[in-house]
Design a protein around this motif. Structure first.
Motif, PDB file in Angstrom:
ATOM      1  N   MET A 289      67.337  29.912  20.175  1.00  0.00           N
ATOM      2  CA  MET A 289      68.424  30.122  21.178  1.00  0.00           C
ATOM      3  C   MET A 289      68.056  30.882  22.210  1.00  0.00           C
ATOM      4  O   MET A 289      67.661  32.143  21.916  1.00  0.00           O
ATOM      5  N   ALA A 290      68.375  30.557  23.564  1.00  0.00           N
ATOM      6  CA  ALA A 290      68.298  31.348  24.696  1.00  0.00           C
ATOM      7  C   ALA A 290      68.989  32.704  24.733  1.00  0.00           C
ATOM      8  O   ALA A 290      70.271  32.652  24.125  1.00  0.00           O
ATOM      9  N   ARG A 291      68.698  34.005  25.088  1.00  0.00           N
ATOM     10  CA  ARG A 291      69.249  35.078  25.150  1.00  0.00           C
ATOM     11  C   ARG A 291      69.733  35.328  26.606  1.00  0.00           C
ATOM     12  O   ARG A 291      68.905  34.727  27.517  1.00  0.00           O
ATOM     13  N   ILE A 292      70.598  36.362  26.700  1.00  0.00           N
ATOM     14  CA  ILE A 292      70.933  36.764  28.259  1.00  0.00           C
ATOM     15  C   ILE A 292      69.726  37.203  28.942  1.00  0.00           C
ATOM     16  O   ILE A 292      69.770  37.075  30.164  1.00  0.00           O
TER      17      ILE A 292
ATOM     18  N   HIS B 213      64.625  34.084  34.007  1.00  0.00           N
ATOM     19  CA  HIS B 213      64.407  32.806  34.356  1.00  0.00           C
ATOM     20  C   HIS B 213      65.040  32.890  35.920  1.00  0.00           C
ATOM     21  O   HIS B 213      64.459  32.040  36.721  1.00  0.00           O
ATOM     22  N   ALA B 214      66.310  33.469  36.112  1.00  0.00           N
ATOM     23  CA  ALA B 214      66.903  33.395  37.471  1.00  0.00           C
ATOM     24  C   ALA B 214      66.431  34.399  38.150  1.00  0.00           C
ATOM     25  O   ALA B 214      66.683  34.474  39.375  1.00  0.00           O
ATOM     26  N   GLY B 215      65.569  35.510  37.835  1.00  0.00           N
ATOM     27  CA  GLY B 215      65.049  36.441  38.504  1.00  0.00           C
ATOM     28  C   GLY B 215      66.164  37.469  38.978  1.00  0.00           C
ATOM     29  O   GLY B 215      66.184  38.076  39.869  1.00  0.00           O
ATOM     30  N   VAL B 216      67.004  37.759  37.938  1.00  0.00           N
ATOM     31  CA  VAL B 216      67.969  38.921  38.209  1.00  0.00           C
ATOM     32  C   VAL B 216      68.114  39.672  36.750  1.00  0.00           C
ATOM     33  O   VAL B 216      67.375  39.547  36.063  1.00  0.00           O
TER      34      VAL B 216
ATOM     35  N   LEU C 143      68.300  26.556  30.432  1.00  0.00           N
ATOM     36  CA  LEU C 143      67.971  27.039  28.923  1.00  0.00           C
ATOM     37  C   LEU C 143      68.879  26.499  27.924  1.00  0.00           C
ATOM     38  O   LEU C 143      68.725  27.020  26.789  1.00  0.00           O
ATOM     39  N   GLY C 144      70.270  26.011  28.227  1.00  0.00           N
ATOM     40  CA  GLY C 144      71.109  25.766  27.216  1.00  0.00           C
ATOM     41  C   GLY C 144      71.680  27.124  26.579  1.00  0.00           C
ATOM     42  O   GLY C 144      72.011  27.063  25.340  1.00  0.00           O
ATOM     43  N   PHE C 145      71.688  28.173  27.481  1.00  0.00           N
ATOM     44  CA  PHE C 145      72.385  29.465  26.766  1.00  0.00           C
ATOM     45  C   PHE C 145      73.755  29.271  26.720  1.00  0.00           C
ATOM     46  O   PHE C 145      74.636  29.014  27.354  1.00  0.00           O
ATOM     47  N   VAL C 146      74.233  29.683  25.672  1.00  0.00           N
ATOM     48  CA  VAL C 146      75.604  29.870  25.046  1.00  0.00           C
ATOM     49  C   VAL C 146      75.962  31.274  24.687  1.00  0.00           C
ATOM     50  O   VAL C 146      75.428  31.918  23.757  1.00  0.00           O
ATOM     51  N   PRO C 147      76.781  32.115  25.370  1.00  0.00           N
ATOM     52  CA  PRO C 147      77.224  33.618  25.179  1.00  0.00           C
ATOM     53  C   PRO C 147      77.656  33.386  23.826  1.00  0.00           C
ATOM     54  O   PRO C 147      78.425  32.734  23.224  1.00  0.00           O
ATOM     55  N   HIS C 148      77.376  34.479  23.074  1.00  0.00           N
ATOM     56  CA  HIS C 148      77.862  34.552  21.550  1.00  0.00           C
ATOM     57  C   HIS C 148      78.628  36.007  21.205  1.00  0.00           C
ATOM     58  O   HIS C 148      78.167  36.684  20.595  1.00  0.00           O
ATOM     59  N   GLU C 149      79.820  36.012  21.876  1.00  0.00           N
ATOM     60  CA  GLU C 149      80.687  37.013  22.016  1.00  0.00           C
ATOM     61  C   GLU C 149      81.115  37.445  20.477  1.00  0.00           C
ATOM     62  O   GLU C 149      81.363  38.579  19.934  1.00  0.00           O
TER      63      GLU C 149
END
Length: 348
Positions: free
Chosen positions: A1-4, A10-13, A43-49
């Motif tokens: 799973m993608a991380r922050i 990927h976004a260059g930030v 990336l299908g990123f989902v934050p995992h709070e």
């Protein structure tokens, strides 16, 4: 799973910018916001709070996303959904989008972050790619108070074209030939469907229908429309108004009576929804009744069926038929209700 960190690269930030996009999007430049959101989607990123709490799977929650929590119609829909959720020992989290696509997107992200079991939603735009993303990632979704032409999602709605016909037919039967349709914005599907039904009757009976578009479906918008109607000369003023919901109708009723017009003698009024306030108005309101709590209940039943029995679940499009409830705002002659003349109550 993608991380922050993956999204940031990927976004260059920076990772901090990604965090701002997720939690404070108003603080991010529009171009950057668009780039980061594109990276999140790719990336299908989902934050995992709540990673620790949800490590065993999804939470005991479902989301209910509606455009206006101040509208009693959606309060009743929520009550119906909660009754079903209680039986499943699940909590309903309510989100109010205010009909904003940006807020809707943010809330969808928060619901995925919470690992909700599913989402009940009245979408701002049911063709939205944000909705497609929820479905693509495997989150069960049911559309509420929206028709759906697609077969990969359940929907629960009311035949609003027929409801518009019921209202207009009633007013024509009372002898009215100058009708006003009060509602808006006209991009809202329910509003356009109710107007379409009224126009069908108008075309069949040679009745004039004037469209008075409002900026929203609120009491204040109804008051403004009512004041404008009341200021017109009697020879040009519509003799009856069909309002797209009861809040508009109640506001219009307040305004025209304040200006000295009599209801229904000078202006007959019909609303839509049959919220609790309709029968208790100064002049009890004739309205088109929707099964509000039942909409929420059926939508929640479909959602839990798709959650609990995913392999055998069949997507359904349920359509309820409305009823006309006649009160004093449109006639003194009779009271009661008239059901739609179509065969089956909910249809699929």
């Amino acid at each position: 799973m993608a991380r922050i960190e993956d999204v940031a690269a990927h976004a260059g930030v920076s990772a901090g910018t990604v965090s701002n996009v997720l939690n404070r999007p108003e603080a991010v430049a529009p171009a950057t916001l668009k780039r980061v959101r594109a990276a999140i989607a790719e990336l299908g990123f989902v934050p995992h709070e709540a990673a620790r709490a949800l490590s065993a799977g999804r939470s005991r929650t479902v989301g209910l996303v509606v455009p206006d929590v101040t509208n009693p119609f959606f309060a009743d829909v929520a009550r119906g959904a909660e009754a079903v959720a209680d039986r499943h020992d699940v909590v309903v989290i309510l989100y109010n989008t205010g009909a904003s696509p940006e807020r809707e997107l943010r809330y969808f992200g928060q619901l995925e972050e919470r690992r909700v079991q599913g989402v009940l939603v009245t979408p701002v735009d049911q063709q939205s790619r944000h909705l497609d993303e929820l479905l693509r990632r495997g989150t069960p979704v049911v559309l509420v108070d929206r028709h759906s032409a697609r077969r990969d999602v359940c929907s629960v709605a009311v035949d609003d074209v027929w409801g518009g016909r019921l209202a207009a037919e009633h007013l024509v039967e009372q002898g009215h030939r100058r009708l006003a349709f009060v509602g808006g914005p006209l991009v809202v599907p329910q509003v356009t469907d109710r107007l379409a039904g009224a126009r069908e009757v108008a075309d069949e009976t040679g009745t004039a229908v004037e469209v008075i578009e409002t900026p929203g479906l609120t009491v204040a918008a109804g008051r403004a429309a009512g004041a404008a109607i009341a200021r017109r000369a009697s020879r040009t003023r519509p003799t009856a108004a069909f309002c797209a919901n009861d809040l508009l109708a109640l506001g219009l009723l307040q305004a025209v009576t304040r200006e000295g017009l009599r209801v229904p003698q000078d202006v007959a009024i019909v609303g839509y929804d049959d919220i609790d306030y309709a029968a208790g108005a100064a002049v009890p309101l004739t309205t088109v009744q929707q099964p509000r709590e039942e909409l929420g209940q059926v939508a929640a039943d479909l959602l839990f069926d798709s959650i609990d029995f995913a392999e055998r679940h069949r997507h359904r499009q349920v359509v309820f038929q409305p009823e006309l409830v006649v009160r004093e705002s449109s006639t003194h002659a009779r009271r009661g209700s008239r059901t739609a003349r179509r065969a089956d109550p909910p249809t699929t």
